[in-house]
Design a protein around this motif. Structure first.
Motif, PDB file in Angstrom:
ATOM      1  N   GLY A 216       0.784  -1.239   0.000  1.00 25.47           N
ATOM      2  CA  GLY A 216       0.000   0.000   0.000  1.00 25.47           C
ATOM      3  C   GLY A 216       0.812   1.284   0.000  1.00 25.47           C
ATOM      4  O   GLY A 216       0.367   2.312   0.519  1.00 25.47           O
ATOM      5  N   LYS A 217       1.972   1.248  -0.611  1.00 24.70           N
ATOM      6  CA  LYS A 217       2.803   2.454  -0.623  1.00 24.70           C
ATOM      7  C   LYS A 217       2.132   3.589  -1.404  1.00 24.70           C
ATOM      8  O   LYS A 217       2.269   4.747  -1.046  1.00 24.70           O
ATOM      9  N   THR A 218       1.411   3.234  -2.446  1.00 26.41           N
ATOM     10  CA  THR A 218       0.792   4.274  -3.275  1.00 26.41           C
ATOM     11  C   THR A 218      -0.122   5.176  -2.454  1.00 26.41           C
ATOM     12  O   THR A 218      -0.002   6.403  -2.492  1.00 26.41           O
ATOM     13  N   ALA A 219      -1.018   4.568  -1.710  1.00 27.05           N
ATOM     14  CA  ALA A 219      -1.897   5.380  -0.852  1.00 27.05           C
ATOM     15  C   ALA A 219      -1.071   6.060   0.235  1.00 27.05           C
ATOM     16  O   ALA A 219      -1.398   7.160   0.683  1.00 27.05           O
TER      17      ALA A 219
ATOM     18  N   LEU B  12       9.207  10.160  -5.609  1.00 28.59           N
ATOM     19  CA  LEU B  12       9.833   9.159  -6.459  1.00 28.59           C
ATOM     20  C   LEU B  12       9.305   7.793  -6.037  1.00 28.59           C
ATOM     21  O   LEU B  12       9.599   7.313  -4.945  1.00 28.59           O
ATOM     22  N   ASP B  13       8.507   7.205  -6.908  1.00 29.76           N
ATOM     23  CA  ASP B  13       7.964   5.886  -6.590  1.00 29.76           C
ATOM     24  C   ASP B  13       8.866   4.835  -7.219  1.00 29.76           C
ATOM     25  O   ASP B  13       9.403   5.047  -8.302  1.00 29.76           O
ATOM     26  N   GLU B  14       9.024   3.714  -6.549  1.00 29.52           N
ATOM     27  CA  GLU B  14       9.911   2.656  -7.047  1.00 29.52           C
ATOM     28  C   GLU B  14      11.273   3.243  -7.385  1.00 29.52           C
ATOM     29  O   GLU B  14      11.818   3.031  -8.479  1.00 29.52           O
ATOM     30  N   ALA B  15      11.805   3.957  -6.424  1.00 30.60           N
ATOM     31  CA  ALA B  15      13.048   4.680  -6.667  1.00 30.60           C
ATOM     32  C   ALA B  15      14.189   3.739  -7.052  1.00 30.60           C
ATOM     33  O   ALA B  15      15.035   4.088  -7.880  1.00 30.60           O
TER      34      ALA B  15
ATOM     35  N   ARG C 196       8.016  -4.439 -11.510  1.00 30.76           N
ATOM     36  CA  ARG C 196       7.858  -3.579 -10.357  1.00 30.76           C
ATOM     37  C   ARG C 196       6.544  -2.831 -10.362  1.00 30.76           C
ATOM     38  O   ARG C 196       6.126  -2.290 -11.365  1.00 30.76           O
ATOM     39  N   GLY C 197       5.964  -2.820  -9.229  1.00 30.02           N
ATOM     40  CA  GLY C 197       4.866  -1.891  -9.047  1.00 30.02           C
ATOM     41  C   GLY C 197       3.541  -2.307  -9.626  1.00 30.02           C
ATOM     42  O   GLY C 197       2.527  -1.751  -9.275  1.00 30.02           O
ATOM     43  N   LEU C 198       3.528  -3.269 -10.512  1.00 37.32           N
ATOM     44  CA  LEU C 198       2.237  -3.609 -11.089  1.00 37.32           C
ATOM     45  C   LEU C 198       1.358  -4.250 -10.034  1.00 37.32           C
ATOM     46  O   LEU C 198       1.773  -5.142  -9.326  1.00 37.32           O
TER      47      LEU C 198
HETATM   48 MG    MG Z   1       4.156   0.734  -5.540  1.00 39.67          MG
END
Ligand code: MG
Ligand code: ADP
Length: 444
Positions: A50-53, A153-156, A305-307
């Motif tokens: 839940g990093k996005t939120a 920066l997401d998925e840095a 990543r991230g999907l």
């Molecule tokens: Mg993410």
């Protein structure tokens, strides 16, 4: 702890509630208060937590609270390494900002820039973008960074791997020095810390899982298989176990295409997703996979990543990644949200070194198995491509058509048909040699 306790506004809470979240995830609980306090943060938590939120909610809260009544300059920028991730983060931003007067947009390459320019012109508060296209548009003066208050920066770590550091630095050079910087990553490497040191000011470090740990409920399995046998093995794996949704990683785009073709030939609906595919094809492949209209998605690491593919039960590494951290990312696609998952890696002789490195990183040995009928015969270093040219998936009985002498020495075979889920032989070191015993019969 509830979302309300974190200090988010009612309009945002309402959107969160609609998403069905009952309480903040650990990373959200830890990161959100600091972000609301205006601190820079370096946050690391495993994928699917839940990093996005974790960054979107407090940033939206800030944007609403400080909004100018008349102007709508771009004030928050989220940079992501891939187009898919940008699209996904944007989707989240839209959902969470449903009940507030905040405009968002997404920008990435591979699609027509004109509509993007038009959108920017109309005014955007928060923009999600991949670095390349963003810089293009900045060169064209379609966007300004002069009023940026928050950079995310997401998925840095992935951005680093993909060589975006220069782009990021360039983008930052157009921003006010005084701003809030948030860095999110699934893993913490030395390089990440170094990058962070150059970007973040007095950051709070937030971490919720041991470094580079993988989801607890994921089981790891290695099957030792010759390179030339991997396709056949994969088909068998999927068919015998009747898997419905499998994500397969290959090292190269070409390899992804090739495997996809073979799977389709074997009657397993599949699509490939990688950097050479058009944006349309990538989006469609991912969507079909999510909707279960195809069984297999074959991906290169770009898709790793991230999907957000919820509850993915099976991930297969057709080849091991040569960067051990990528293994962690790849299998982060399984066992999400506490569900059990299985990560299977097919390892040929030339990849044993990669396996060692991965085991070092994970601080655990991965169960390693040789399956009857697929005993490895190659020895490292790599020989010429294996001779096997059989068409797979036909399950013909009869003798092995590969016929190379090299193989003979190690061809012990099963006396019986294989059971699903592989009654394996025994764990073996690299070469898998020197077994003997059962009378020679059919190979699979
Ligand atoms: Mg993410
Ligand atoms: P990460 O960026 O850490 O890999 P994501 O932000 O993509 O993870 O979230 C993973 C999944 O968890 C998404 O489907 C998201 O909707 C869901 N999620 C996020 N926060 C919560 C929460 N507090 N409760 C339940 N599910 C959540």
């Amino acid at each position: 702890m509830t979302f309300k306790d974190l200090g988010l506004s009612d309009a945002i809470l309402k959107a969160v509630e609609e998403k069905g979240y009952t309480k903040p995830s650990p990373i959200q609980e830890k990161a959100i208060p600091h972000i609301l306090n205006g601190k820079d943060i370096l946050a690391s938590a495993q994928t699917g937590t839940g990093k996005t939120a974790g960054f979107t909610l407090p940033v939206l809260n800030y944007l609403v609270a400080t909004k100018h009544p008349k102007y709508r300059p771009l004030r928050a920028l989220v940079l992501t390494p891939t187009r898919e991730l940008a699209a996904q983060v944007y989707e989240n931003v839209r959902e969470y900002s449903k009940y507030v007067n905040i405009k968002s947009a997404v920008i990435f390459g591979g699609v027509n820039a004109k509509p993007q320019i038009a959108t920017l012109k109309r005014g955007v508060d928060i923009l999600v973008a991949t670095p390349g296209r963003l810089l293009d548009l900045h060169d064209q003066k379609a966007v300004s960074f002069k009023r940026i208050d928050v950079l995310i920066l997401d998925e840095a770590d992935r951005m680093l791997d993909m060589g975006f550091v220069r782009d990021i630095n360039k983008i930052m050079s157009f921003m006010p020095v005084k701003r809030q910087n948030l860095m999110f990553s699934a893993t913490f490497s030395k390089d990440i810390k170094q990058l962070a040191a150059g970007i973040l000011r007095n950051p709070v470090e937030v971490e919720t899982a041991p470094q580079n740990s993988t989801a607890k409920k994921v089981t790891h399995n290695v099957y030792q298989v010759d390179k030339g046998k991997k396709t056949e093995f994969t088909i068998k794996l999927i068919k015998d176990n009747n898997w419905k949704q499998v994500l397969i990683f290959t090292r190269t785009k070409h390899g992804a295409n090739k495997l996809t073709k073979k799977l389709i030939q074997a009657g397993i609906s599949s699509a490939a997703i990688h950097g050479n595919k058009s944006q349309g094809a990538r989006t469609k492949a991912l969507q079909n996979f999510k909707e279960n209209s195809i069984k297999v998605l074959v991906a290169t690491d770009i898709a790793a990543r991230g999907l957000d593919i919820p509850l993915l039960p099976n991930v297969i590494n057709f080849e091991l990644p040569n960067v051990p951290e990528d293994y962690v990312h790849r299998i982060g696609r399984t066992g999400r949200a506490g569900a059990a998952g299985e990560a299977i890696s097919l390892v040929c002789s030339e990849e044993t070194e990669y396996q060692n490195e991965i085991e070092k990183l994970l601080k655990q040995k991965i169960k390693t198995t040789v399956v009857k009928g697929f005993e490895p015969t190659d020895t490292a270093p790599p020989k010429r491509a294996a001779t096997s040219k059989k068409s797979f998936g036909k399950k013909k009985g009869g003798s092995n058509s590969g016929n190379s002498n090299k193989k003979r020495a190690t061809e012990t075979t099963s006396a019986q048909k294989r059971k699903p889920h592989f009654k394996e032989n025994k764990p073996k070191p690299a070469t898998g040699r020197g077994r003997s015993g059962a009378p020679k019969k059919k190979r699979y």
